[in-house]
Motif scaffolding. Structure first.
Motif, PDB file in Angstrom:
ATOM      1  N   CYS A  31       0.849  -1.180   0.000  1.00 49.75           N
ATOM      2  CA  CYS A  31       0.000   0.000   0.000  1.00 49.75           C
ATOM      3  C   CYS A  31       0.891   1.238   0.000  1.00 49.75           C
ATOM      4  O   CYS A  31       1.964   1.240   0.599  1.00 49.75           O
ATOM      5  CB  CYS A  31      -0.915   0.004   1.217  1.00 49.75           C
ATOM      6  N   LYS A  33       2.006   5.428   0.227  1.00 52.38           N
ATOM      7  CA  LYS A  33       1.936   6.657   1.020  1.00 52.38           C
ATOM      8  C   LYS A  33       1.330   7.742   0.128  1.00 52.38           C
ATOM      9  O   LYS A  33       1.828   7.998  -0.972  1.00 52.38           O
ATOM     10  CB  LYS A  33       3.350   7.030   1.453  1.00 52.38           C
ATOM     11  N   GLU A  91      -3.550  -4.835   8.251  1.00 52.02           N
ATOM     12  CA  GLU A  91      -2.582  -3.746   8.438  1.00 52.02           C
ATOM     13  C   GLU A  91      -2.520  -2.856   7.199  1.00 52.02           C
ATOM     14  O   GLU A  91      -2.479  -1.634   7.309  1.00 52.02           O
ATOM     15  CB  GLU A  91      -1.180  -4.308   8.691  1.00 52.02           C
ATOM     16  N   GLU A  94      -5.698  -0.656   6.896  1.00 54.12           N
ATOM     17  CA  GLU A  94      -5.652   0.472   7.837  1.00 54.12           C
ATOM     18  C   GLU A  94      -4.744   1.579   7.299  1.00 54.12           C
ATOM     19  O   GLU A  94      -5.116   2.754   7.293  1.00 54.12           O
ATOM     20  CB  GLU A  94      -5.152  -0.007   9.209  1.00 54.12           C
ATOM     21  N   PHE A  95      -3.556   1.216   6.837  1.00 52.60           N
ATOM     22  CA  PHE A  95      -2.630   2.182   6.262  1.00 52.60           C
ATOM     23  C   PHE A  95      -3.233   2.823   5.010  1.00 52.60           C
ATOM     24  O   PHE A  95      -3.144   4.035   4.815  1.00 52.60           O
ATOM     25  CB  PHE A  95      -1.308   1.484   5.927  1.00 52.60           C
ATOM     26  N   ARG A  97      -6.388   3.251   4.169  1.00 55.24           N
ATOM     27  CA  ARG A  97      -7.478   4.188   4.489  1.00 55.24           C
ATOM     28  C   ARG A  97      -6.928   5.511   5.033  1.00 55.24           C
ATOM     29  O   ARG A  97      -7.420   6.581   4.699  1.00 55.24           O
ATOM     30  CB  ARG A  97      -8.454   3.551   5.456  1.00 55.24           C
ATOM     31  N   LYS A  98      -5.888   5.433   5.844  1.00 53.51           N
ATOM     32  CA  LYS A  98      -5.260   6.653   6.372  1.00 53.51           C
ATOM     33  C   LYS A  98      -4.612   7.470   5.266  1.00 53.51           C
ATOM     34  O   LYS A  98      -4.455   8.678   5.391  1.00 53.51           O
ATOM     35  CB  LYS A  98      -4.216   6.299   7.432  1.00 53.51           C
ATOM     36  N   ASN A  99      -4.228   6.804   4.190  1.00 47.54           N
ATOM     37  CA  ASN A  99      -3.534   7.467   3.092  1.00 47.54           C
ATOM     38  C   ASN A  99      -4.412   7.651   1.851  1.00 47.54           C
ATOM     39  O   ASN A  99      -3.909   7.911   0.760  1.00 47.54           O
ATOM     40  CB  ASN A  99      -2.272   6.680   2.727  1.00 47.54           C
ATOM     41  N   ASN A 100      -5.718   7.527   2.030  1.00 52.64           N
ATOM     42  CA  ASN A 100      -6.687   7.756   0.948  1.00 52.64           C
ATOM     43  C   ASN A 100      -6.367   6.977  -0.324  1.00 52.64           C
ATOM     44  O   ASN A 100      -6.470   7.495  -1.434  1.00 52.64           O
ATOM     45  CB  ASN A 100      -6.796   9.250   0.632  1.00 52.64           C
TER      46      ASN A 100
END
Length: 115
Positions: A31, A33, A91, A94-95, A97-100
């Motif tokens: 995933c 950044k 994991e 989650e990453f 979703r936080k990074n769109n």
């Protein structure tokens, strides 16, 4: 090294490459950044990779960080990013979703999971 990476991306539609170990990643959930995405019209070339590495080289030196590339046949663009490897889908989601992010890529099965 960059010439062979460009050839690999073109032949395979993308790549996940670790600059620290000089290896292609072969397993795990990847995933990206959000702020490190670069979009190129058409196929990638060596100059594109050099520019990306110059701009995001510090992030690419982080543990677990990789240069990700994906050629989207639907829009004719290549997407470059700093991609992180996760052991579990949870994991990575989650990453992501936080990074769109739009998706997670499973290197074990070559499947994409849309978020």
């Amino acid at each position: 090294m960059l010439n062979s990476l460009v050839n690999y991306i073109k032949a395979n539609g993308g790549a996940t490459y670790n600059l620290n170990s000089n290896n292609y990643m072969a397993s795990g959930f990847m995933c990206a950044k959000a702020e490190n995405e670069a979009v190129i019209d058409g196929q990638v070339n060596v100059a594109h990779l050099e520019q990306y590495i110059a701009k995001y080289g510090k992030d690419l030196q982080e543990p677990n960080a990789n240069l990700g590339a994906w050629y989207n046949t639907e829009d004719g663009k290549t997407y470059l990013d700093t991609s992180y490897r996760f052991e579990t889908l949870e994991e990575a989601v989650e990453f992501g979703r936080k990074n769109n992010q739009l998706a997670i890529f499973n290197l074990n099965t070559y499947e994409e999971y849309r978020l």
